[in-house]
Design an enzyme around this catalytic site. Structure first.
Site, PDB file in Angstrom:
ATOM      1  N   GLU A   1      58.120  37.074   6.642  1.00 40.43           N
ATOM      2  CA  GLU A   1      58.544  38.186   6.704  1.00 40.43           C
ATOM      3  C   GLU A   1      60.013  38.127   7.251  1.00 40.43           C
ATOM      4  O   GLU A   1      60.158  37.401   8.410  1.00 40.43           O
ATOM      5  CB  GLU A   1      57.993  39.310   7.591  1.00 40.43           C
ATOM      6  CG  GLU A   1      56.470  39.646   7.103  1.00 40.43           C
ATOM      7  CD  GLU A   1      55.885  40.848   7.858  1.00 40.43           C
ATOM      8  OE1 GLU A   1      56.166  41.191   8.878  1.00 40.43           O
ATOM      9  OE2 GLU A   1      54.640  41.065   7.419  1.00 40.43           O
TER      10      GLU A   1
ATOM     11  N   ASP B   1      51.126  45.620   2.894  1.00 35.61           N
ATOM     12  CA  ASP B   1      52.274  45.884   3.773  1.00 35.61           C
ATOM     13  C   ASP B   1      52.722  44.786   4.957  1.00 35.61           C
ATOM     14  O   ASP B   1      53.694  44.952   5.807  1.00 35.61           O
ATOM     15  CB  ASP B   1      51.937  47.432   4.472  1.00 35.61           C
ATOM     16  CG  ASP B   1      53.078  47.952   5.520  1.00 35.61           C
ATOM     17  OD1 ASP B   1      54.098  48.025   4.995  1.00 35.61           O
ATOM     18  OD2 ASP B   1      52.904  47.787   6.759  1.00 35.61           O
TER      19      ASP B   1
ATOM     20  N   HIS C   1      56.112  46.062   5.610  1.00 39.64           N
ATOM     21  CA  HIS C   1      55.736  46.161   6.791  1.00 39.64           C
ATOM     22  C   HIS C   1      56.066  47.362   7.481  1.00 39.64           C
ATOM     23  O   HIS C   1      56.598  47.469   8.771  1.00 39.64           O
ATOM     24  CB  HIS C   1      55.993  45.021   7.830  1.00 39.64           C
ATOM     25  CG  HIS C   1      54.997  44.724   8.834  1.00 39.64           C
ATOM     26  ND1 HIS C   1      54.407  43.218   9.326  1.00 39.64           N
ATOM     27  CD2 HIS C   1      53.964  45.314   9.445  1.00 39.64           C
ATOM     28  CE1 HIS C   1      53.676  43.563  10.122  1.00 39.64           C
ATOM     29  NE2 HIS C   1      52.846  44.789  10.148  1.00 39.64           N
TER      30      HIS C   1
ATOM     31  N   ARG D   1      47.919  42.228   8.968  1.00 40.43           N
ATOM     32  CA  ARG D   1      48.626  41.047   9.080  1.00 40.43           C
ATOM     33  C   ARG D   1      48.582  40.368   7.723  1.00 40.43           C
ATOM     34  O   ARG D   1      47.435  40.317   7.231  1.00 40.43           O
ATOM     35  CB  ARG D   1      48.422  40.534  10.133  1.00 40.43           C
ATOM     36  CG  ARG D   1      48.678  40.941  11.618  1.00 40.43           C
ATOM     37  CD  ARG D   1      50.111  40.866  11.735  1.00 40.43           C
ATOM     38  NE  ARG D   1      50.564  41.150  13.041  1.00 40.43           N
ATOM     39  CZ  ARG D   1      50.963  42.543  13.420  1.00 40.43           C
ATOM     40  NH1 ARG D   1      50.827  43.463  12.565  1.00 40.43           N
ATOM     41  NH2 ARG D   1      51.397  43.045  14.527  1.00 40.43           N
TER      42      ARG D   1
END
Length: 329
Positions: free
Chosen positions: A259, A254, A278, A230
């Site tokens: 986001e 990632d 992600h 996260r």
């Protein structure tokens, strides 16, 4: 029964609801934007979306919230538990996919693949002489968080000849040692000694910014850090500074605080940083397993059965669940 989804799950998951549920697919990440549809919803399934307390409080018929994945920081689990609403998660569905992605980021950085391609396309054949690439065999990877994904990552790393160290306050040292993992009781010490660090912990108040400027400054200048968990666990501003200053050699991420990333995000112009959107858990196999597991759990709960894979098992202490049987899994 009625299922509301922030986005549709895979066809395999949708087929489980054929003929037994009315389905509303919002294509919108915030249930507060369609509370009229939530008023008679029995189940809400969220993917890359959020479900806050207001949405829960304004969904009087809601019996379950499903999250396709293991991370549930975007769902107000506390409010859901207060109302006796289980939050279904899908542990195990994406273990291998995320672990492989973490190792792929390690390889990409160790072989300098991203910079190599960018420079090759630009006509710079001599990028091959930078001598940034190195072998992972014999290097030590430190895994922060030895849950199922962390353990799967450790297994792959051992398979390619890496030494594996690990930190997890919820795992007994002797259990780590049985898996061939050198146990560290302090993750800061692990950061100091490892060549590669891979983060596999959930985002909580305790883990937010657990790796910041001070911790990054203690790492080897040749070290890599990987985050497929996260955003916010590694302080992004401090990471950018560390990469720009050469405090560490590289990073592969990632997951991010914001986001999708904005066009002006400093991470996008940072050296020795490999990014993915992600997508570690978005393999064909994992997406199907997450969808079907989530729908199966939600159906069980809507039909009055306890489902074992929930974010907060204490939800079953709520009076509404007294005397309820467990669904066989």
């Amino acid at each position: 029964m009625k299922f509301v989804m922030t986005q549709a799950v895979t066809s395999e998951g949708m087929e489980l609801l054929d003929g037994i549920a009315d389905i509303y697919v919002a294509d919108n990440q915030d249930p507060n934007n369609y509370l009229d549809e939530m008023k008679d919803a029995d189940a809400l399934i969220v993917r890359i979306a959020k479900c806050d307390g207001n949405a829960i409080e304004n969904s009087p018929n809601l019996k379950v919230i499903g999250r396709t994945g293991v991370g549930y920081d975007t769902v107000d689990v506390e409010t859901a538990t207060k109302h006796g609403i289980p939050v279904v998660i899908t542990p195990g569905a994406n273990n291998r996919s995320v672990a492989e992605h973490a190792v792929a980021l390690m390889f990409s950085l160790a072989k300098n693949l991203f910079e190599g391609q960018v420079e090759l396309v630009a006509g710079n054949w001599e990028v091959r002489g930078l001598k940034k690439a190195f072998e992972l065999q014999g290097k030590t990877v430190g895994i922060i968080g030895l849950g199922s994904i962390g353990q799967e990552t450790a297994k792959i790393c051992k398979g390619i000849g890496m030494n594996v160290a690990g930190y997890d306050p919820f795992l007994k040292p002797e259990d780590a040692e049985k898996m061939g993992i050198e146990y560290f009781g302090d993750y800061r010490k692990l950061l100091e000694e490892c060549d590669v660090v891979s983060v596999h912990v959930p985002l909580t108040k305790e883990t937010e910014n657990m790796i910041s400027k001070k911790e990054l400054s203690t790492m080897k200048k040749t070290a890599l850090i990987i985050n497929t968990s996260r955003g916010g666990i590694v302080n992004e501003g401090d990471l950018v500074e560390a990469l720009n200053n050469g405090t560490i050699a590289g990073a592969g991420f990632d997951a991010f605080c914001n986001e999708p990333l904005g066009a002006d995000d400093p991470l996008l112009n940072c050296p020795n940083l490999v990014l993915s959107p992600h997508s570690a858990a978005q393999t064909r196999e994992a997406v199907i397993k997450m969808a079907t597991s989530c729908v199966e759990g939600c159906l069980a709960i809507v039909n009055g059965k306890k489902w074992p894979y929930v974010a907060d098992p204490a939800v079953y202490n709520h009076p509404k669940w007294e005397g309820t049987e467990w669904e066989e899994v």
